[in-house]
Design a protein around this motif. Structure first.
Motif, PDB file in Angstrom:
ATOM      1  N   LEU A 126       0.846  -1.193   0.000  1.00 37.21           N
ATOM      2  CA  LEU A 126       0.000   0.000   0.000  1.00 37.21           C
ATOM      3  C   LEU A 126       0.879   1.240   0.000  1.00 37.21           C
ATOM      4  CD1 LEU A 126      -2.559  -1.085   2.755  1.00 37.21           C
ATOM      5  CD2 LEU A 126      -3.064  -0.849   0.309  1.00 37.21           C
ATOM      6  N   SER A 127       0.379   2.304  -0.594  1.00 37.19           N
ATOM      7  CA  SER A 127       1.072   3.583  -0.608  1.00 37.19           C
ATOM      8  C   SER A 127       0.246   4.609   0.158  1.00 37.19           C
ATOM      9  CB  SER A 127       1.279   4.070  -2.053  1.00 37.19           C
ATOM     10  OG  SER A 127       2.039   3.133  -2.793  1.00 37.19           O
ATOM     11  N   ALA A 128       0.929   5.566   0.766  1.00 36.68           N
ATOM     12  CA  ALA A 128       0.231   6.608   1.519  1.00 36.68           C
ATOM     13  C   ALA A 128      -0.529   7.522   0.570  1.00 36.68           C
ATOM     14  CB  ALA A 128       1.220   7.415   2.353  1.00 36.68           C
ATOM     15  N   LEU A 129      -1.759   7.817   0.919  1.00 36.60           N
ATOM     16  CA  LEU A 129      -2.572   8.732   0.117  1.00 36.60           C
ATOM     17  C   LEU A 129      -2.078  10.150   0.349  1.00 36.60           C
ATOM     18  CD1 LEU A 129      -5.087   8.568  -1.753  1.00 36.60           C
ATOM     19  CD2 LEU A 129      -6.471   9.152   0.233  1.00 36.60           C
ATOM     20  N   GLN A 130      -1.673  10.831  -0.720  1.00 38.87           N
ATOM     21  CA  GLN A 130      -1.078  12.154  -0.606  1.00 38.87           C
ATOM     22  C   GLN A 130      -2.101  13.279  -0.684  1.00 38.87           C
ATOM     23  OE1 GLN A 130       2.146  12.523   0.123  1.00 38.87           O
ATOM     24  NE2 GLN A 130       2.369  10.300   0.151  1.00 38.87           N
ATOM     25  N   ALA A 131      -3.180  13.052  -1.413  1.00 42.28           N
ATOM     26  CA  ALA A 131      -4.171  14.113  -1.632  1.00 42.28           C
ATOM     27  C   ALA A 131      -5.216  14.076  -0.528  1.00 42.28           C
ATOM     28  CB  ALA A 131      -4.834  13.951  -2.996  1.00 42.28           C
ATOM     29  N   GLN A 132      -5.285  15.138   0.254  1.00 41.86           N
ATOM     30  CA  GLN A 132      -6.272  15.245   1.313  1.00 41.86           C
ATOM     31  C   GLN A 132      -7.402  16.171   0.874  1.00 41.86           C
ATOM     32  OE1 GLN A 132      -6.024  13.382   4.050  1.00 41.86           O
ATOM     33  NE2 GLN A 132      -4.093  12.551   3.295  1.00 41.86           N
ATOM     34  N   LEU A 133      -8.620  15.780   1.148  1.00 39.96           N
ATOM     35  CA  LEU A 133      -9.782  16.565   0.746  1.00 39.96           C
ATOM     36  C   LEU A 133     -10.287  17.395   1.912  1.00 39.96           C
ATOM     37  CD1 LEU A 133     -11.827  13.919  -1.306  1.00 39.96           C
ATOM     38  CD2 LEU A 133     -10.296  15.700  -2.171  1.00 39.96           C
ATOM     39  N   ALA A 134     -10.641  18.633   1.613  1.00 43.57           N
ATOM     40  CA  ALA A 134     -11.288  19.505   2.599  1.00 43.57           C
ATOM     41  C   ALA A 134     -12.766  19.594   2.247  1.00 43.57           C
ATOM     42  CB  ALA A 134     -10.645  20.895   2.573  1.00 43.57           C
ATOM     43  N   TYR A 135     -13.607  19.482   3.245  1.00 44.47           N
ATOM     44  CA  TYR A 135     -15.052  19.485   3.022  1.00 44.47           C
ATOM     45  C   TYR A 135     -15.659  20.791   3.530  1.00 44.47           C
ATOM     46  CZ  TYR A 135     -14.669  14.462   2.156  1.00 44.47           C
ATOM     47  OH  TYR A 135     -14.334  13.233   1.640  1.00 44.47           O
ATOM     48  N   SER A 136     -16.618  21.285   2.784  1.00 49.51           N
ATOM     49  CA  SER A 136     -17.359  22.474   3.189  1.00 49.51           C
ATOM     50  C   SER A 136     -18.808  22.311   2.762  1.00 49.51           C
ATOM     51  CB  SER A 136     -16.767  23.747   2.569  1.00 49.51           C
ATOM     52  OG  SER A 136     -16.818  23.685   1.149  1.00 49.51           O
ATOM     53  N   THR A 137     -19.686  23.068   3.390  1.00 46.17           N
ATOM     54  CA  THR A 137     -21.110  23.006   3.085  1.00 46.17           C
ATOM     55  C   THR A 137     -21.473  24.099   2.091  1.00 46.17           C
ATOM     56  OG1 THR A 137     -21.605  22.128   5.283  1.00 46.17           O
ATOM     57  CG2 THR A 137     -23.435  23.100   4.050  1.00 46.17           C
ATOM     58  N   VAL A 138     -22.143  23.719   1.019  1.00 48.69           N
ATOM     59  CA  VAL A 138     -22.577  24.667  -0.012  1.00 48.69           C
ATOM     60  C   VAL A 138     -24.097  24.718  -0.003  1.00 48.69           C
ATOM     61  CG1 VAL A 138     -22.564  25.211  -2.471  1.00 48.69           C
ATOM     62  CG2 VAL A 138     -20.550  24.168  -1.418  1.00 48.69           C
ATOM     63  N   HIS A 139     -24.645  25.908   0.135  1.00 49.63           N
ATOM     64  CA  HIS A 139     -26.091  26.080   0.155  1.00 49.63           C
ATOM     65  C   HIS A 139     -26.583  26.553  -1.222  1.00 49.63           C
ATOM     66  CE1 HIS A 139     -26.376  25.534   4.500  1.00 49.63           C
ATOM     67  NE2 HIS A 139     -25.302  26.288   4.614  1.00 49.63           N
ATOM     68  N   PRO A 140     -27.819  26.268  -1.571  1.00 51.17           N
ATOM     69  CA  PRO A 140     -28.363  26.728  -2.855  1.00 51.17           C
ATOM     70  C   PRO A 140     -28.372  28.257  -2.927  1.00 51.17           C
ATOM     71  CG  PRO A 140     -29.805  25.071  -1.847  1.00 51.17           C
ATOM     72  CD  PRO A 140     -28.819  25.474  -0.801  1.00 51.17           C
ATOM     73  N   VAL A 141     -28.230  28.772  -4.147  1.00 55.19           N
ATOM     74  CA  VAL A 141     -28.358  30.217  -4.335  1.00 55.19           C
ATOM     75  C   VAL A 141     -29.820  30.615  -4.399  1.00 55.19           C
ATOM     76  CG1 VAL A 141     -26.126  30.413  -5.499  1.00 55.19           C
ATOM     77  CG2 VAL A 141     -28.185  29.986  -6.856  1.00 55.19           C
ATOM     78  N   SER A 142     -30.683  29.636  -4.683  1.00 51.56           N
ATOM     79  CA  SER A 142     -32.114  29.928  -4.693  1.00 51.56           C
ATOM     80  C   SER A 142     -32.901  28.640  -4.492  1.00 51.56           C
ATOM     81  CB  SER A 142     -32.537  30.594  -6.006  1.00 51.56           C
ATOM     82  OG  SER A 142     -32.399  29.708  -7.102  1.00 51.56           O
ATOM     83  N   LEU A 143     -34.082  28.774  -3.907  1.00 50.02           N
ATOM     84  CA  LEU A 143     -35.023  27.679  -3.722  1.00 50.02           C
ATOM     85  C   LEU A 143     -36.369  28.106  -4.281  1.00 50.02           C
ATOM     86  CD1 LEU A 143     -34.289  26.488  -0.069  1.00 50.02           C
ATOM     87  CD2 LEU A 143     -33.839  25.197  -2.153  1.00 50.02           C
ATOM     88  N   LYS A 144     -37.010  27.213  -5.000  1.00 44.78           N
ATOM     89  CA  LYS A 144     -38.317  27.528  -5.580  1.00 44.78           C
ATOM     90  C   LYS A 144     -39.227  26.312  -5.415  1.00 44.78           C
ATOM     91  CE  LYS A 144     -38.514  30.001  -9.215  1.00 44.78           C
ATOM     92  NZ  LYS A 144     -39.285  31.150  -8.655  1.00 44.78           N
ATOM     93  N   ARG A 145     -40.442  26.559  -4.905  1.00 47.22           N
ATOM     94  CA  ARG A 145     -41.426  25.491  -4.770  1.00 47.22           C
ATOM     95  C   ARG A 145     -42.367  25.543  -5.967  1.00 47.22           C
ATOM     96  NH1 ARG A 145     -43.227  22.262  -0.694  1.00 47.22           N
ATOM     97  NH2 ARG A 145     -41.942  23.388   0.831  1.00 47.22           N
ATOM     98  N   LEU A 146     -42.403  24.453  -6.730  1.00 45.96           N
ATOM     99  CA  LEU A 146     -43.226  24.390  -7.921  1.00 45.96           C
ATOM    100  C   LEU A 146     -44.673  24.068  -7.552  1.00 45.96           C
ATOM    101  CD1 LEU A 146     -40.781  22.457 -10.279  1.00 45.96           C
ATOM    102  CD2 LEU A 146     -40.924  24.915  -9.835  1.00 45.96           C
ATOM    103  N   ALA A 147     -45.542  24.178  -8.541  1.00 46.42           N
ATOM    104  CA  ALA A 147     -46.971  24.011  -8.292  1.00 46.42           C
ATOM    105  C   ALA A 147     -47.318  22.617  -7.780  1.00 46.42           C
ATOM    106  CB  ALA A 147     -47.759  24.312  -9.568  1.00 46.42           C
ATOM    107  N   ASP A 148     -46.546  21.605  -8.172  1.00 41.16           N
ATOM    108  CA  ASP A 148     -46.847  20.242  -7.729  1.00 41.16           C
ATOM    109  C   ASP A 148     -46.195  19.902  -6.393  1.00 41.16           C
ATOM    110  OD1 ASP A 148     -44.205  20.098  -8.436  1.00 41.16           O
ATOM    111  OD2 ASP A 148     -44.417  18.385  -9.788  1.00 41.16           O
ATOM    112  N   GLY A 149     -45.584  20.893  -5.739  1.00 42.53           N
ATOM    113  CA  GLY A 149     -44.954  20.674  -4.446  1.00 42.53           C
ATOM    114  C   GLY A 149     -43.469  20.401  -4.520  1.00 42.53           C
ATOM    115  N   THR A 150     -42.927  20.186  -5.719  1.00 45.64           N
ATOM    116  CA  THR A 150     -41.502  19.935  -5.875  1.00 45.64           C
ATOM    117  C   THR A 150     -40.692  21.157  -5.450  1.00 45.64           C
ATOM    118  OG1 THR A 150     -41.869  18.394  -7.697  1.00 45.64           O
ATOM    119  CG2 THR A 150     -39.681  19.368  -7.535  1.00 45.64           C
ATOM    120  N   VAL A 151     -39.608  20.923  -4.720  1.00 42.49           N
ATOM    121  CA  VAL A 151     -38.695  21.997  -4.339  1.00 42.49           C
ATOM    122  C   VAL A 151     -37.486  21.958  -5.260  1.00 42.49           C
ATOM    123  CG1 VAL A 151     -37.244  22.951  -2.520  1.00 42.49           C
ATOM    124  CG2 VAL A 151     -39.460  21.942  -1.947  1.00 42.49           C
ATOM    125  N   PHE A 152     -37.248  23.054  -5.978  1.00 43.01           N
ATOM    126  CA  PHE A 152     -36.139  23.139  -6.920  1.00 43.01           C
ATOM    127  C   PHE A 152     -35.026  23.953  -6.277  1.00 43.01           C
ATOM    128  CE2 PHE A 152     -33.811  25.286 -10.308  1.00 43.01           C
ATOM    129  CZ  PHE A 152     -33.477  24.230 -11.129  1.00 43.01           C
TER     130      PHE A 152
END
Length: 335
Positions: free
Chosen positions: A188-214
């Motif tokens: 096995l080899s050591a994993l060199q690439a480490q990932l940083a995690y962050s939370t991304v929120h939508p730029v907009s939310l829209k509720r459609l006529a049938d109740g779907t959230v876009f």
């Protein structure tokens, strides 16, 4: 594992290697998410610091792992029994102030359990793109507290111990797709690439006529969607669909300001209640003004030909007030 209580803990870490994706849980919290999709003899391991470990502590360690058995993208399906195709290696090291060290490794004393909440035996495809798989997740089957010291795992079967790592190279790799070598977990080899995690929120939310959230995130992300449900009925099925962008189409004829009916050339992806935005250019009659909403494109701006007053942004859209005449908008790179 039980941490020795004779000396203060000065550091602790967990090393993990698996074929596919894995998540490490320690004492009720996630400490690592990683993956290795290489051939068996070219795998990687990852390491994570364990903070807050104390002398004499019962330290529960658990791993959620998933092996993607895919003969695609240059990958084979893994070696045959007993070397694979799936595999997991765990090593936990706890250092003490007196120079001593506690070590625990995964072996036949570990317990295993299939994660029934996520079904992977009935995968289907959303369309002809082989990457768009449909997954099923039943939150009622989630395990609660499995990564804590008090969890009762007596009903779980014991893990199958393949053997001590590193594995010896077999005389034949015939059981490995394509017969490529090495085909056992030889190193096995050591994993060199480490990932940083962050939370991304939508730029907009829209509720459609049938109740779907876009939810519109404004750009393409390499991410795992996360949805919190504050209330609801157990067993109710919800459908989540993702796409790289909002669906687009063309009109069968040019639209003018004031039109109440437009005809789309393609409606296969359109549902009742969907918002339809007619993009520029726009022709406005004399003595009439209109507001044009254009999608905000990160790293770009709109070059305007004609008269338009910039009003700002709203719901991920750039707003312009245009007057009579012809106004053309063109997205260009740069600010």
């Amino acid at each position: 594992m039980r941490v020795s209580g004779h000396s203060k803990v000065t550091g602790a870490r967990v090393y993990v290697a698996a074929m596919g994706d894995w998540q490490v849980n320690v004492a009720g919290r996630v400490v690592q998410r990683s993956s290795s999709y290489e051939y068996a003899g070219e795998g990687f391991y990852d390491v994570a610091d364990l903070t807050g470990v104390t002398a004499g502590q019962e330290l529960p360690i658990g791993v959620v792992t998933h092996y993607w058995d895919c003969r695609c993208q240059g990958r084979a399906g893994g070696p045959g029994s007993p070397e694979g195709p799936s595999g997991l290696l765990v090593k936990v090291v706890v250092d003490h102030a007196d120079g001593s060290r506690d070590t625990m490794v995964s072996d036949a004393s570990w317990k295993v359990h299939r994660y029934d909440a996520q079904r992977v035996d009935t995968l289907t495809y959303r369309n002809s793109d082989s990457g768009d798989r449909v997954e099923y997740y039943d939150a009622r089957a989630e395990l609660s507290g499995w990564d804590t010291a008090g969890y009762d795992d007596t009903a779980w079967p014991a893990a199958t111990a393949i053997g001590t790592h590193p594995r010896p190279a077999p005389a034949s790799c015939a059981s490995y797709s394509g017969g490529s070598s090495p085909c056992a977990y030889t190193h096995l080899s050591a994993l060199q690439a480490q990932l940083a995690y962050s939370t991304v929120h939508p730029v907009s939310l829209k509720r459609l006529a049938d109740g779907t959230v876009f939810a519109d995130f404004g750009k393409v992300y390499s991410a795992v969607p996360s949805v919190r449900l504050a209330e609801g009925t157990a067993g109710r099925q919800l459908t989540f669909t993702t796409s790289y962008r909002r669906n687009n189409s063309t009109l069968t004829a040019a639209a003018s300001a004031g039109d109440t009916t437009v005809t789309l050339a393609k409606t296969s992806n359109l549902r009742a209640g969907d918002e339809i935005v007619v993009d520029a250019p726009v022709d406005i009659p004399v003595n009439v003004t209109a507001t044009v909403a254009l999608p905000v494109v990160e790293g770009s701006t709109y070059r305007v030909s004609g008269h338009a007053e910039y009003l700002g942004t709203a719901d991920g859209r750039a707003l312009y007030r245009v007057g009579s005449g012809h106004t053309d908008f063109r997205a260009v790179a740069g600010k």
